[in-house]
Design a protein around this motif. Sequence first.
Motif, PDB file in Angstrom:
ATOM      1  N   ALA A  48       0.824  -1.204   0.000  1.00 27.00           N
ATOM      2  CA  ALA A  48       0.000   0.000   0.000  1.00 27.00           C
ATOM      3  C   ALA A  48       0.863   1.261   0.000  1.00 27.00           C
ATOM      4  N   THR A  59       2.863   1.636  -3.543  1.00 27.13           N
ATOM      5  CA  THR A  59       1.993   1.972  -4.681  1.00 27.13           C
ATOM      6  C   THR A  59       1.158   3.232  -4.429  1.00 27.13           C
ATOM      7  N   ASN A  60       1.404   3.870  -3.278  1.00 29.27           N
ATOM      8  CA  ASN A  60       0.695   5.103  -2.912  1.00 29.27           C
ATOM      9  C   ASN A  60      -0.822   4.910  -2.894  1.00 29.27           C
ATOM     10  N   GLN A  61      -1.253   3.731  -2.461  1.00 28.44           N
ATOM     11  CA  GLN A  61      -2.686   3.445  -2.324  1.00 28.44           C
ATOM     12  C   GLN A  61      -3.019   3.350  -0.830  1.00 28.44           C
TER      13      GLN A  61
END
Length: 205
Positions: free
Chosen positions: A25, A28-30
């Motif tokens: 997370a 992936t900058n999610q």
Amino acid sequence: MSIKTGIASALTLLGTFISFYIVYALLTNQLFLLDIGWLLTAFGPIYWASLGIGLAMGLSVMGAAWGIWSTGASVMGGGVMVPRIYSKNLVSIIFCEAVAIYGIIVSIIMATGLKPYNGDDPATLAMNYESGYRVFGAGMITGFCNLFCGICVGIIGSSAALADAANDKLFVKVLVIEIFGSVLGLFGIILALILSSEAKFGEMK
């Protein structure tokens, strides 16, 4: 494999999965993947209910298998020297098998109430999500109670077989303790049935 080793392995796998999930997370900058609210609503009510049913069945069978493995090894080993313990100590195997039956019963009861809902009415969606969480919680309660119940009965049943092989007067006394251990699974079933009894899927009536 001992109980300590099994618990340590399970915790290690869980910790590894959570660590990879968090790193994924972040890389992936999610960051929304780390939001508990998003996790609870990202999957449908039927998914949560099905996961709970699967946990109830799977963990119950795991507990029963662990108990039968523990008790059966002692009965087979002790029976080589004292063959008379074979027949009486089958009771311990039956107690372990009952743990899996508990899981089957609860899973079937909860699975019969599943109904899909594809609408967008907020009140009906809320009712379905609440029902999904209820069944998920009930499945977790049933599964973990039966898992630890199976391990408990297996260890006591193993001790009962060895005690019976040494002194046949000890069997009944140890059996009483085993009965108390087997009741632990019933506590989980009662609470799971109460929790899931208000679960209602499908259209609101």
